[in-house]
Design an enzyme around this catalytic site. Sequence first.
Site, PDB file in Angstrom:
ATOM      1  N   ASN A  65       0.862  -1.185   0.000  1.00  0.00           N
ATOM      2  CA  ASN A  65       0.000   0.000   0.000  1.00  0.00           C
ATOM      3  C   ASN A  65       0.893   1.227   0.000  1.00  0.00           C
ATOM      4  O   ASN A  65       1.450   1.612   1.031  1.00  0.00           O
ATOM      5  CB  ASN A  65      -0.906  -0.010   1.231  1.00  0.00           C
ATOM      6  CG  ASN A  65      -1.771   1.243   1.310  1.00  0.00           C
ATOM      7  OD1 ASN A  65      -1.940   1.955   0.324  1.00  0.00           O
ATOM      8  ND2 ASN A  65      -2.326   1.504   2.477  1.00  0.00           N
ATOM      9  N   GLU A  79      -6.842   4.970   7.930  1.00  0.00           N
ATOM     10  CA  GLU A  79      -6.706   6.368   7.532  1.00  0.00           C
ATOM     11  C   GLU A  79      -7.963   6.871   6.844  1.00  0.00           C
ATOM     12  O   GLU A  79      -8.349   8.036   7.012  1.00  0.00           O
ATOM     13  CB  GLU A  79      -5.482   6.518   6.625  1.00  0.00           C
ATOM     14  CG  GLU A  79      -4.178   6.278   7.372  1.00  0.00           C
ATOM     15  CD  GLU A  79      -3.005   5.908   6.492  1.00  0.00           C
ATOM     16  OE1 GLU A  79      -1.923   5.672   7.045  1.00  0.00           O
ATOM     17  OE2 GLU A  79      -3.176   5.844   5.246  1.00  0.00           O
ATOM     18  N   GLU A 110      -5.197  -4.402  11.161  1.00  0.00           N
ATOM     19  CA  GLU A 110      -4.210  -3.345  11.310  1.00  0.00           C
ATOM     20  C   GLU A 110      -4.473  -2.594  12.616  1.00  0.00           C
ATOM     21  O   GLU A 110      -5.335  -1.730  12.670  1.00  0.00           O
ATOM     22  CB  GLU A 110      -4.255  -2.385  10.115  1.00  0.00           C
ATOM     23  CG  GLU A 110      -5.647  -1.983   9.650  1.00  0.00           C
ATOM     24  CD  GLU A 110      -5.640  -0.711   8.809  1.00  0.00           C
ATOM     25  OE1 GLU A 110      -4.592  -0.366   8.259  1.00  0.00           O
ATOM     26  OE2 GLU A 110      -6.682  -0.046   8.749  1.00  0.00           O
TER      27      GLU A 110
END
Length: 248
Positions: free
Chosen positions: A9, A96, A163
């Site tokens: 990513n 995010e 994550e």
Amino acid sequence: MRQTLVIANWKLNGNTALLKTMAEHFHHVDIQEQVDVVICPPAVYLKTAAVLFEPTGIKLGGQNCSEHGSGAFTGEISAEMLSDIGCSYVIIGHSERRAIFAESNEMIAGKIKQAQKGKLCPVLCVGETLAEREANDVESVIREQLETALVDADFDNLVIAYEPVWAIGTGKTATPEQAQEVHKMIRDWVAKKAPESAQKIQILYGGSVKADNASTLFHQADIDGGLIGGASLDTEQFDAICKAAKDI
């Protein structure tokens, strides 16, 4: 046995020069039979990446897609568009996107639906903040994220990435035991929702994975690879992570 999967990513990083460097490197590295590798550069570079990486066998993914299929949504990119230019995967619900762009679990569910409709494999990201971990809310937070986002999902065309938000870009990493505990919890949850998919679904770890910790993490029973951030921008380090996945 589940195939190991490593996804890069790049976030808001990278350029054509890095694409060329990495494609040239992996053109001479044979890892595809043992590990699946996916590169997710910024959307403007996807078509270039499709051409450069075609000889390597490395697959492409988008970093995000719209919950809409088409329409007056300036700046958005649909799952079908990503598929049309050669993508096989799309990252959905990254922490995010949740924190900075206020994406809700319901919005993420819409994106999962669009991704699968568009013949992409969604990579659903789930995870807890430091405050939630310290309050012992890890399981309840992740269960809610899973329950809402995957309400109508096809579990046979899905990757889940754990994550821990407190370990992203901070240099901190969950211990292999901490990561394994959550991965097992996720697999157990899948087993209740889609028993036939539980042992086939790939569950990745995404929290400051680097060359020096990748092997230990990937050797955990329920960790099937990694969603790699900063380390995926360094060709040599990303190659080392892929080799660690190959050696599982």
